[in-house]
Design an enzyme around this catalytic site. Structure first.
Site, PDB file in Angstrom:
ATOM      1  N   LYS A  49       3.126   1.121  -7.433  1.00 18.12           N
ATOM      2  CA  LYS A  49       3.547   0.327  -6.265  1.00 18.12           C
ATOM      3  C   LYS A  49       2.442  -0.646  -5.849  1.00 18.12           C
ATOM      4  O   LYS A  49       2.737  -1.750  -5.381  1.00 18.12           O
ATOM      5  CB  LYS A  49       3.953   1.245  -5.106  1.00 18.12           C
ATOM      6  CG  LYS A  49       5.227   2.039  -5.394  1.00 18.12           C
ATOM      7  CD  LYS A  49       6.451   1.132  -5.606  1.00 18.12           C
ATOM      8  CE  LYS A  49       7.735   1.894  -5.799  1.00 18.12           C
ATOM      9  NZ  LYS A  49       8.901   1.042  -6.045  1.00 18.12           N
TER      10      LYS A  49
ATOM     11  N   SER B  28       6.490  -0.067  -1.494  1.00 18.31           N
ATOM     12  CA  SER B  28       6.482   1.194  -0.753  1.00 18.31           C
ATOM     13  C   SER B  28       5.238   1.252   0.125  1.00 18.31           C
ATOM     14  O   SER B  28       4.264   0.527  -0.123  1.00 18.31           O
ATOM     15  CB  SER B  28       6.430   2.352  -1.747  1.00 18.31           C
ATOM     16  OG  SER B  28       6.188   3.581  -1.100  1.00 18.31           O
TER      17      SER B  28
ATOM     18  N   TYR C 209       2.717   6.966  -9.196  1.00 19.42           N
ATOM     19  CA  TYR C 209       3.632   6.208  -8.321  1.00 19.42           C
ATOM     20  C   TYR C 209       2.838   5.230  -7.452  1.00 19.42           C
ATOM     21  O   TYR C 209       3.193   4.051  -7.339  1.00 19.42           O
ATOM     22  CB  TYR C 209       4.418   7.195  -7.456  1.00 19.42           C
ATOM     23  CG  TYR C 209       5.458   6.559  -6.559  1.00 19.42           C
ATOM     24  CD1 TYR C 209       6.647   6.053  -7.075  1.00 19.42           C
ATOM     25  CD2 TYR C 209       5.260   6.479  -5.178  1.00 19.42           C
ATOM     26  CE1 TYR C 209       7.611   5.476  -6.247  1.00 19.42           C
ATOM     27  CE2 TYR C 209       6.219   5.909  -4.346  1.00 19.42           C
ATOM     28  CZ  TYR C 209       7.393   5.408  -4.884  1.00 19.42           C
ATOM     29  OH  TYR C 209       8.340   4.843  -4.060  1.00 19.42           O
ATOM     30  N   CYS C 210       1.744   5.729  -6.842  1.00 20.70           N
ATOM     31  CA  CYS C 210       0.929   4.861  -5.965  1.00 20.70           C
ATOM     32  C   CYS C 210       0.387   3.668  -6.755  1.00 20.70           C
ATOM     33  O   CYS C 210       0.440   2.523  -6.281  1.00 20.70           O
ATOM     34  CB  CYS C 210      -0.249   5.633  -5.379  1.00 20.70           C
ATOM     35  SG  CYS C 210       0.238   6.958  -4.263  1.00 20.70           S
TER      36      CYS C 210
ATOM     37  N   GLY D   3      18.801  -0.757 -10.164  1.00 19.20           N
ATOM     38  CA  GLY D   3      18.866   0.586  -9.575  1.00 19.20           C
ATOM     39  C   GLY D   3      19.754   0.627  -8.348  1.00 19.20           C
ATOM     40  O   GLY D   3      19.398   1.222  -7.335  1.00 19.20           O
TER      41      GLY D   3
ATOM     42  N   ILE E  50      12.449   7.155   3.544  1.00 13.91           N
ATOM     43  CA  ILE E  50      13.867   6.788   3.588  1.00 13.91           C
ATOM     44  C   ILE E  50      14.689   7.935   2.991  1.00 13.91           C
ATOM     45  O   ILE E  50      14.324   8.486   1.939  1.00 13.91           O
ATOM     46  CB  ILE E  50      14.120   5.474   2.789  1.00 13.91           C
ATOM     47  CG1 ILE E  50      13.103   4.369   3.157  1.00 13.91           C
ATOM     48  CG2 ILE E  50      15.561   5.005   2.976  1.00 13.91           C
ATOM     49  CD1 ILE E  50      13.176   3.803   4.535  1.00 13.91           C
TER      50      ILE E  50
HETATM   51  P1  NAD Z   1      17.159   6.724  -5.555  1.00 13.09           P
HETATM   52  O1  NAD Z   1      16.663   7.712  -6.519  1.00 13.09           O
HETATM   53  O2  NAD Z   1      18.276   7.069  -4.650  1.00 13.09           O
HETATM   54  O3  NAD Z   1      17.560   5.372  -6.259  1.00 13.09           O
HETATM   55  C1  NAD Z   1      16.879   4.859  -7.335  1.00 13.09           C
HETATM   56  C2  NAD Z   1      17.870   4.090  -8.147  1.00 13.09           C
HETATM   57  O4  NAD Z   1      17.189   3.485  -9.238  1.00 13.09           O
HETATM   58  C3  NAD Z   1      18.963   4.956  -8.741  1.00 13.09           C
HETATM   59  O5  NAD Z   1      20.184   4.252  -8.680  1.00 13.09           O
HETATM   60  C4  NAD Z   1      18.526   5.145 -10.179  1.00 13.09           C
HETATM   61  O6  NAD Z   1      19.613   5.337 -11.058  1.00 13.09           O
HETATM   62  C5  NAD Z   1      17.863   3.823 -10.431  1.00 13.09           C
HETATM   63  N1  NAD Z   1      16.884   3.874 -11.489  1.00 13.09           N
HETATM   64  C6  NAD Z   1      15.820   4.689 -11.595  1.00 13.09           C
HETATM   65  N2  NAD Z   1      15.167   4.433 -12.731  1.00 13.09           N
HETATM   66  C7  NAD Z   1      15.834   3.434 -13.324  1.00 13.09           C
HETATM   67  C8  NAD Z   1      15.672   2.745 -14.531  1.00 13.09           C
HETATM   68  N3  NAD Z   1      14.682   3.047 -15.349  1.00 13.09           N
HETATM   69  N4  NAD Z   1      16.546   1.778 -14.855  1.00 13.09           N
HETATM   70  C9  NAD Z   1      17.568   1.472 -14.042  1.00 13.09           C
HETATM   71  N5  NAD Z   1      17.774   2.094 -12.889  1.00 13.09           N
HETATM   72  C10 NAD Z   1      16.930   3.078 -12.548  1.00 13.09           C
HETATM   73  O7  NAD Z   1      15.872   6.320  -4.720  1.00 13.09           O
HETATM   74  P2  NAD Z   1      15.618   5.248  -3.586  1.00 13.09           P
HETATM   75  O8  NAD Z   1      14.857   5.959  -2.552  1.00 13.09           O
HETATM   76  O9  NAD Z   1      16.849   4.527  -3.225  1.00 13.09           O
HETATM   77  O10 NAD Z   1      14.608   4.278  -4.352  1.00 13.09           O
HETATM   78  C11 NAD Z   1      14.829   2.890  -4.517  1.00 13.09           C
HETATM   79  C12 NAD Z   1      13.484   2.173  -4.528  1.00 13.09           C
HETATM   80  O11 NAD Z   1      12.878   2.320  -3.254  1.00 13.09           O
HETATM   81  C13 NAD Z   1      12.499   2.743  -5.538  1.00 13.09           C
HETATM   82  O12 NAD Z   1      11.788   1.693  -6.151  1.00 13.09           O
HETATM   83  C14 NAD Z   1      11.555   3.548  -4.675  1.00 13.09           C
HETATM   84  O13 NAD Z   1      10.289   3.655  -5.236  1.00 13.09           O
HETATM   85  C15 NAD Z   1      11.560   2.738  -3.413  1.00 13.09           C
HETATM   86  N6  NAD Z   1      11.125   3.476  -2.227  1.00 13.09           N
HETATM   87  C16 NAD Z   1      11.802   4.563  -1.786  1.00 13.09           C
HETATM   88  C17 NAD Z   1      11.349   5.218  -0.649  1.00 13.09           C
HETATM   89  C18 NAD Z   1      12.040   6.427  -0.095  1.00 13.09           C
HETATM   90  O14 NAD Z   1      11.482   7.058   0.823  1.00 13.09           O
HETATM   91  N7  NAD Z   1      13.204   6.823  -0.567  1.00 13.09           N
HETATM   92  C19 NAD Z   1      10.213   4.776   0.028  1.00 13.09           C
HETATM   93  C20 NAD Z   1       9.552   3.668  -0.453  1.00 13.09           C
HETATM   94  C21 NAD Z   1      10.027   3.015  -1.570  1.00 13.09           C
END
Ligand code: NAD
Length: 257
Positions: free
Chosen positions: A165, A148, A161-162, A13, A194
């Site tokens: 994680k 997360s 989601y919870c 991702g 984030i």
């Molecule tokens: P985002 O949506 O910008 O990025 C997610 C990325 O994962 C994207 O590039 C998407 O194409 C890819 N993706 C999603 N499903 C996929 C799949 N099935 N196969 C391959 N790629 C896939 O979001 P983000 O905020 O950068 O999230 C990244 C990670 O961080 C996630 O696991 C998310 O749960 C975690 N996270 C995010 C936050 C936040 O506040 N943004 C907080 C805690 C954890």
């Protein structure tokens, strides 16, 4: 001539948000980064060429596809096996949140399966499949799970989601113990709020919560805040630790009275 083999990293991702920042940070260290995401390659040409400029490795390997699909996982495994034969760094970052945040009472089996497959089952299967190529003799390799604050914080409109994680947090401990003797260190990062595509639909809600004191460090987290921690871990600054959780959340996790 330098005979040290190049280091390899897979960031799932990594075409946007946190994963992209991590991929760029690792490339800056001269690491060969394997990029994965669901976007068509034509949409990420700028990012791929930036990585190539940073690590001077052309072409930057990209596997497009959904990691919850076995075909995508096999394509990733084959690419690594064929081109390098080993993997030094695995960042399990790909993830999705609850579709249309809805009360947990209304979650369907399909809703649950979709999130659990992408956030939990796919990283588990991908990691166990890549493990033989991560076993290290003369170096230390790293698995970093992007969990997360939702691993331990209740949001009743994002139950799937919870749960996913929280499952990832157990995965961190399982991998840490199972792989410790193979020189693989396992870490879990718990990002807070984030600023990425994932949080864009709820930007106003979080703007207000932050303005009203939710976070001791009173600002949105940026993808680079998370990437810097990955950079520190993979530089070896935590090599006598494994199964460790690092909160990257502006102090959110500290209970206050
Ligand atoms: P985002 O949506 O910008 O990025 C997610 C990325 O994962 C994207 O590039 C998407 O194409 C890819 N993706 C999603 N499903 C996929 C799949 N099935 N196969 C391959 N790629 C896939 O979001 P983000 O905020 O950068 O999230 C990244 C990670 O961080 C996630 O696991 C998310 O749960 C975690 N996270 C995010 C936050 C936040 O506040 N943004 C907080 C805690 C954890």
């Amino acid at each position: 001539m330098n005979n040290v083999p190049i280091k390899t990293a897979l960031v799932t991702g990594s075409t946007s948000g946190i994963g992209k920042a991590i991929a760029l940070a690792l490339a800056k260290e001269g690491i060969c980064v394997i990029v994965n995401g669901r976007r068509d390659k034509s949409l990420i040409t700028t990012m791929l060429s930036t990585i190539e400029e940073l690590n001077n490795i052309k072409p930057c390997p990209y596997i497009q596809g959904d990691i919850s699909n076995e075909k995508t996982r096999n394509a990733i495994i084959e690419l690594i096996k064929k081109n390098y034969g080993y993997l030094n760094i695995l960042v399990n970052n790909a993830g999705i949140t609850t579709q249309n945040r809805k009360d947990m009472i209304n979650l369907t089996e399909d809703d649950m399966l979709k999130v659990l497959k992408i956030n939990c089952i796919a990283p588990f299967l991908l990691t166990t499949a890549l493990y033989p190529m991560m076993v290290a003799k003369n170096t230390i390799n790293y698995i970093i799970n992007i969990a997360s604050i939702s691993s331990y914080t209740v949001s009743t409109n994002r139950a799937d989601y919870c749960i996913s994680k929280a499952g990832m947090s157990m995965m961190t401990k399982l991998f840490a113990i199972r792989f410790a003797a193979d020189n693989i260190r396992v870490f879990e990062l718990r990002p807070g709020i984030i600023q990425t595509d994932m949080t864009r639909p709820v930007q106003e809600k979080y703007d207000n919560l932050i303005a009203n004191g939710l976070l001791p460090i009173s600002r949105w987290g940026q993808p680079e805040d998370v990437a810097m921690v990955v950079d520190a871990i993979t530089k070896g600054f935590y090599n006598y630790s494994t199964g460790e959780i690092i909160n990257v959340d502006g102090g959110f996790h500290i209970a206050r009275l």
